[in-house]
Scaffold this active site. Structure first.
Site, PDB file in Angstrom:
ATOM      1  CG  HIS A 173      -2.020  -1.128   1.034  1.00 29.87           C
ATOM      2  ND1 HIS A 173      -2.657  -1.712   2.104  1.00 29.87           N
ATOM      3  CD2 HIS A 173      -2.516  -1.741  -0.078  1.00 29.87           C
ATOM      4  CE1 HIS A 173      -3.517  -2.620   1.642  1.00 29.87           C
ATOM      5  NE2 HIS A 173      -3.446  -2.670   0.334  1.00 29.87           N
ATOM      6  CG  HIS A 199      -6.575 -10.649  -7.721  1.00 35.39           C
ATOM      7  ND1 HIS A 199      -6.191 -10.294  -8.989  1.00 35.39           N
ATOM      8  CD2 HIS A 199      -6.648 -12.009  -7.717  1.00 35.39           C
ATOM      9  CE1 HIS A 199      -6.029 -11.398  -9.723  1.00 35.39           C
ATOM     10  NE2 HIS A 199      -6.298 -12.446  -8.969  1.00 35.39           N
ATOM     11  CD  GLU A 213     -12.542 -10.509  -4.039  1.00 30.87           C
ATOM     12  OE1 GLU A 213     -11.446  -9.932  -4.040  1.00 30.87           O
ATOM     13  OE2 GLU A 213     -12.656 -11.744  -3.805  1.00 30.87           O
ATOM     14  CG  ASP A 261      -2.730  -7.731  -3.468  1.00 31.34           C
ATOM     15  OD1 ASP A 261      -1.831  -8.558  -3.220  1.00 31.34           O
ATOM     16  OD2 ASP A 261      -3.382  -7.138  -2.577  1.00 31.34           O
ATOM     17  CB  SER A 307      -5.621  -2.076  -2.848  1.00 32.94           C
ATOM     18  OG  SER A 307      -6.428  -3.182  -3.185  1.00 32.94           O
ATOM     19  CG  ASP A 332     -10.647 -14.825 -13.489  1.00 30.93           C
ATOM     20  OD1 ASP A 332      -9.721 -14.111 -13.043  1.00 30.93           O
ATOM     21  OD2 ASP A 332     -10.450 -15.925 -14.004  1.00 30.93           O
ATOM     22  N   GLY A 333     -10.451 -11.523 -12.123  1.00 26.76           N
ATOM     23  CA  GLY A 333      -9.604 -10.377 -12.441  1.00 26.76           C
ATOM     24  C   GLY A 333      -8.725 -10.600 -13.658  1.00 26.76           C
TER      25      GLY A 333
HETATM   26  C1  LIG Z   1      -4.535 -10.402  -1.329  1.00 26.61           C
HETATM   27  S1  LIG Z   1      -6.282 -10.249  -1.478  1.00 26.61           S
HETATM   28  C2  LIG Z   1      -6.509  -8.640  -2.099  1.00 26.61           C
HETATM   29  C3  LIG Z   1      -6.276  -7.520  -1.162  1.00 26.61           C
HETATM   30  C4  LIG Z   1      -6.489  -6.144  -1.751  1.00 26.61           C
HETATM   31  N1  LIG Z   1      -5.859  -5.994  -3.044  1.00 26.61           N
HETATM   32  C5  LIG Z   1      -5.939  -5.079  -0.832  1.00 26.61           C
HETATM   33  O1  LIG Z   1      -4.770  -4.666  -1.003  1.00 26.61           O
HETATM   34  O2  LIG Z   1      -6.672  -4.629   0.044  1.00 26.61           O
HETATM   35  C6  LIG Z   1      -6.637 -11.233  -2.882  1.00 26.61           C
HETATM   36  C7  LIG Z   1      -8.120 -11.227  -3.279  1.00 26.61           C
HETATM   37  O3  LIG Z   1      -8.257 -11.837  -4.556  1.00 26.61           O
HETATM   38  C8  LIG Z   1      -9.488 -12.528  -4.596  1.00 26.61           C
HETATM   39  N2  LIG Z   1      -9.393 -13.435  -5.750  1.00 26.61           N
HETATM   40  C9  LIG Z   1      -8.844 -14.663  -5.823  1.00 26.61           C
HETATM   41  N3  LIG Z   1      -8.828 -15.103  -7.102  1.00 26.61           N
HETATM   42  C10 LIG Z   1      -9.378 -14.106  -7.855  1.00 26.61           C
HETATM   43  C11 LIG Z   1      -9.606 -13.919  -9.246  1.00 26.61           C
HETATM   44  N4  LIG Z   1      -9.280 -14.866 -10.141  1.00 26.61           N
HETATM   45  N5  LIG Z   1     -10.158 -12.776  -9.659  1.00 26.61           N
HETATM   46  C12 LIG Z   1     -10.493 -11.795  -8.781  1.00 26.61           C
HETATM   47  N6  LIG Z   1     -10.301 -11.909  -7.456  1.00 26.61           N
HETATM   48  C13 LIG Z   1      -9.746 -13.038  -6.991  1.00 26.61           C
HETATM   49  C14 LIG Z   1      -9.579 -13.143  -3.232  1.00 26.61           C
HETATM   50  O4  LIG Z   1     -10.918 -13.485  -2.921  1.00 26.61           O
HETATM   51  C15 LIG Z   1      -9.018 -12.038  -2.348  1.00 26.61           C
HETATM   52  O5  LIG Z   1     -10.049 -11.200  -1.878  1.00 26.61           O
END
Ligand SMILES: C[S@@+](CC[C@H](N)C(=O)[O-])C[C@H]1O[C@@H](n2cnc3c(N)ncnc32)[C@H](O)[C@@H]1O
Length: 281
Positions: A19, A42, A118, A164, A100, A143-144
């Site tokens: 961050h 993500h 997400e 992320d 984030s 899906d990101g």
């Molecule tokens: C490390 S966390 C993110 C934290 C956030 N970026 C932050 O800094 O506050 C990873 C997130 O990715 C999500 N996730 C997992 N696979 C994903 C995908 N293919 N596409 C989107 N989100 C996904 C998870 O549910 C989780 O909430």
């Protein structure tokens, strides 16, 4: 199968590292008047309650934002990050932590936009609610990685992709290399920042070598090793790959990474590193 929940880890040292850098990348985008768009692929839940049961389980935030919270003197980047967290905690007690999406949103100007994806059915509703009625933010339950193919390049032509991932999948690093290729093919001038964990050195080193094979210019890598890399288990450190980084980010990192390591002091010897994986020109 999605089992990772960021609520268990919010505000830990990895969040502090990612961050602090993220804020600096958005600040750099603000240096020009033209509007920009940020993709947070993500996104997580958007904000976290550090007094919740998940956050209380291992209290990871105590080795992250908790260490910085009351330090008297911090450098400008660390101070700016802490001010952002303080803004969510006006009574001075550390309880709420911005994810984030919230940090990025707070730095948008009126013409800038944020696109969030997400996938987790538990975190998506909280994220959607966090930005309900906000016309500058679009939230997708998607899906990101797939979203990169759907959304790039943005109409604004300026901005960044922040990736992320949760790193629950064995092939996450391979997916990231593919994502970097997609971003480069569709939006070669866009900035991209990718966070990765360092548990043992092998996978993240292979990831960096793989990125170097694709002849994509201007890839900078920054790492924070908070704990000795030869410790038996656990998250020892983490890193960020920045593609098309802002001018002089390397100089900032030379000063900022050691400051960050010192501010997060654990009593164990840590290390920092930054390196151009591929040259800027
Ligand atoms: C490390 S966390 C993110 C934290 C956030 N970026 C932050 O800094 O506050 C990873 C997130 O990715 C999500 N996730 C997992 N696979 C994903 C995908 N293919 N596409 C989107 N989100 C996904 C998870 O549910 C989780 O909430």
């Amino acid at each position: 199968m999605l089992s990772y929940r960021h609520a268990f880890h919010a505000g830990n040292f990895a969040d502090v590292f990612k961050h602090v850098l993220l804020i600096q990348l958005i600040r750099a985008l603000q240096r020009k008047d033209k509007p920009f768009r940020v993709f947070d692929t993500h996104a997580g839940a958007g904000r976290y309650d550090l007094h919740s049961a998940p956050a209380g389980k291992n209290r990871e935030y105590q080795e992250g934002i908790g260490r910085l919270w009351r330090q008297p003197a911090l450098g400008p980047e660390l101070n700016e990050y802490r001010e952002q967290v303080r803004a969510l905690n006006p009574d001075g007690e550390l309880r709420r932590y911005p994810g984030s999406p919230r940090l990025i949103r707070n730095l948008l100007r009126s013409e800038d936009r944020l696109t969030l994806t997400e996938l987790h059915p538990g975190d998506y509703p909280a994220l959607k609610a966090e930005f309900a009625g906000d016309r500058q933010v679009v939230v997708h339950h998607a899906d990101g990685y797939a979203s990169l193919k759907a959304f790039l390049p943005p109409l604004e032509r300026r901005g960044m992709v922040f990736i992320d991932p949760a790193f629950e999948l064995r092939d996450e690093f391979d997916r990231l290399v593919e994502a970097v290729q997609t971003i480069h093919r569709r939006w070669a001038t866009g900035m991209a920042a990718i966070w990765y964990p360092i548990l043992d050195r092998g996978p993240s080193q292979r990831f960096q070598r793989n990125l170097q094979e694709w002849a994509i210019p201007a890839i900078l890598c920054a790492e924070l090793g908070l704990y000795p890399y030869d410790r038996p288990a656990g998250l020892h450190g983490c890193g960020m790959i920045v593609i098309n980084p802002p001018w002089k980010l390397d100089e900032t990192l030379s000063r900022l990474l050691p400051e960050l390591l010192a501010a997060l002091q654990t009593g164990e010897p840590g290390q920092t590193r930054w390196e151009w994986l591929t040259p800027a020109h």
